[in-house]
Design an enzyme around this catalytic site. Structure first.
Site, mmCIF file in Angstrom:
data_model
loop_
_atom_site.group_PDB
_atom_site.id
_atom_site.type_symbol
_atom_site.label_atom_id
_atom_site.label_comp_id
_atom_site.label_asym_id
_atom_site.label_seq_id
_atom_site.Cartn_x
_atom_site.Cartn_y
_atom_site.Cartn_z
ATOM 1 N N HIS A 1 0.826 -1.217 0.000
ATOM 2 C CA HIS A 1 0.000 0.000 0.000
ATOM 3 C C HIS A 1 0.860 1.266 0.000
ATOM 4 O O HIS A 1 0.350 2.369 -0.260
ATOM 5 C CB HIS A 1 -0.916 -0.011 1.223
ATOM 6 C CG HIS A 1 -2.212 0.715 1.023
ATOM 7 N ND1 HIS A 1 -2.457 1.515 -0.065
ATOM 8 C CD2 HIS A 1 -3.347 0.770 1.785
ATOM 9 C CE1 HIS A 1 -3.663 2.028 0.025
ATOM 10 N NE2 HIS A 1 -4.231 1.584 1.140
ATOM 11 N N ASP B 1 -2.232 2.332 -4.524
ATOM 12 C CA ASP B 1 -3.456 2.764 -3.852
ATOM 13 C C ASP B 1 -4.536 1.692 -3.997
ATOM 14 O O ASP B 1 -4.492 0.852 -4.903
ATOM 15 C CB ASP B 1 -3.966 4.076 -4.460
ATOM 16 C CG ASP B 1 -3.016 5.236 -4.191
ATOM 17 O OD1 ASP B 1 -2.316 5.185 -3.166
ATOM 18 O OD2 ASP B 1 -2.986 6.174 -5.009
#
Length: 409
Positions: free
Chosen positions: A380, A384
């Protein structure tokens, strides 16, 4: 003349290995280029061949020792013969040698130490309590494989007790010895453990899921599998479809095909897909190079070759170096759903699972469809949630409508 056997070059940036197994013992005859030892590196097992023909004089190191490139591990007396150097009878015919093997087998005490076994085979022998000296090996040079041990264990298992006997018999108290054994982790297993733990500690891992209707792919396979096999001499499998679908997704969402290096993001205009393959010593990830430029047939051939060489233990460092994205198929072992861990420095991994028929709603009606859960684990820090979900959705749509892969949609 004694010839020294030293640890060969093991690959780029690999400086040491662990002695995993001696394939020849002192006094054994060896031929030119015949393996005398197996070394375990971070990624693969490497056989060490003898550069000369003769008799193995001695081992300079023991199983489990760590050795560096160039270190002495054994010596071979060049030109000598095993029987003559021990003062035994002259060289015998092949038939006589085979008779000798049979006699030794009959008189063997059954000690497992008399059989050369890899760590995986040794663990299987201990776990299932079988006598390795009574099992005929099907591996290279007649060596035992894990499958040989499992087959022997299954063959010797007793039939299940009848229901009445089970109901009336009291619970048996533990009898006999209850032993444990400490086995040093192989270098490969140690590296796997460090890399996976490092991935959890250094990356911000998250997983997104979707499910895929496999009807279209299954129908395409059923329709074209015979023609495909006849033309390309390879079976049409599912991995080719998912590899090409992943290429579409990675082209549209390049961050999924990138990785972080320091304070920079490294993007790739090619797709090198690491394919998780089960090997005797652990999971390995050989790489399909330039998957975006390969057709289904070449991808399937690459995967089949990797699987065969992983089982034989002949994959090389070069086979597993690099990789920009990974596909792991837990479905072959029956997994319904999982959260795969990324393969550093990569930033994403696609997890495939078993296909099972489930009721789904189609145009307001409940129908039975062959469905598969797919998962995308990602870092992450770089990817995204919107990008991860989009990439997985592209893969889903390509599998449900394979025509998209032909017209680049």
């Amino acid at each position: 003349m004694a010839t020294e056997i030293k640890v060969p070059t093991l690959g780029e940036s690999v400086t040491e290995a662990t002695v995993g197994e001696w394939l020849k013992q002192p006094g054994d005859a060896v031929a030119v280029d015949e393996p005398i030892a197996s070394l375990e590196t971070d990624k693969v097992a490497v056989d060490v061949p003898s550069p000369v023909a003769g008799v193995l004089q001695s081992h300079a190191v023991e199983v489990g020792d760590t050795v560096e490139v160039g270190a002495l591990i054994a010596t071979v007396e060049e030109g000598a013969t095993g029987a003559a150097t021990k003062g035994e009878e002259p060289a015998r015919s092949q038939e006589a040698r085979e008779e000798g093997k049979e006699e030794r087998s009959e008189n063997d005490s059954g000690d497992a130490s008399s059989v050369t076994m890899s760590p995986a085979v040794r663990r299987a022998v201990l776990e299932h309590g079988v006598d390795p000296t009574t099992i005929k090996g099907t591996g290279k040079d007649g060596r035992l494989t894990k499958e040989d041990v499992l087959a022997a264990a299954k063959a010797k298992s007793d039939p299940a007790p009848t229901q009445s006997a089970a109901a009336t018999a009291p619970a048996a108290a533990p009898s006999g010895s209850r032993n444990t054994e400490r086995v040093k982790m192989t270098r490969m297993r140690q590296t796997i453990a460090k890399r996976l733990k490092g991935a959890q500690e250094n990356a911000a891992l998250l997983t997104t899921f979707n499910d895929v209707d496999m009807s279209a792919v299954m129908e395409a396979r059923a329709k074209y599998k015979d023609l495909f096999a006849k033309k390309h001499d390879i079976r049409l499998g599912f991995m080719g479809f998912f590899a090409k679908a992943a290429c579409l997704a990675l082209k549209d969402v390049p961050s999924v095909n990138a990785y972080i290096e320091g304070d920079e993001i490294v993007y790739h205009d090619y797709v090198d897909i690491s394919v998780a393959v089960s090997a005797p010593n652990g999971l390995v990830v050989p790489v399909i190079r330039d998957a975006q430029a390969k057709g289904f047939a070449q991808i399937e051939k690459d995967i089949a070759d990797f699987g065969a060489r992983a089982k034989e233990g002949t994959l090389t460092m070069e086979d597993m170096s690099g990789g920009t994205f990974t596909i792991s198929n837990g479905g072959v072992f029956g997994s319904l759903m999982s959260t795969p861990i990324i393969n550093p420095p990569q930033s994403a991994v696609l997890g495939l699972h078993r296909i099972e028929e489930r009721p789904v709603a189609v145009n307001g009606e409940v129908v039975i469809k062959p469905m598969m859960y797919i998962a995308l684990s990602y870092d992450h820090r770089l990817i995204d949630g919107r990008e991860a979900v989009t990439a997985l959705k592209i893969i889903k749509e390509a599998i449900e409508d394979p025509t998209r892969m032909l017209i680049d949609l």
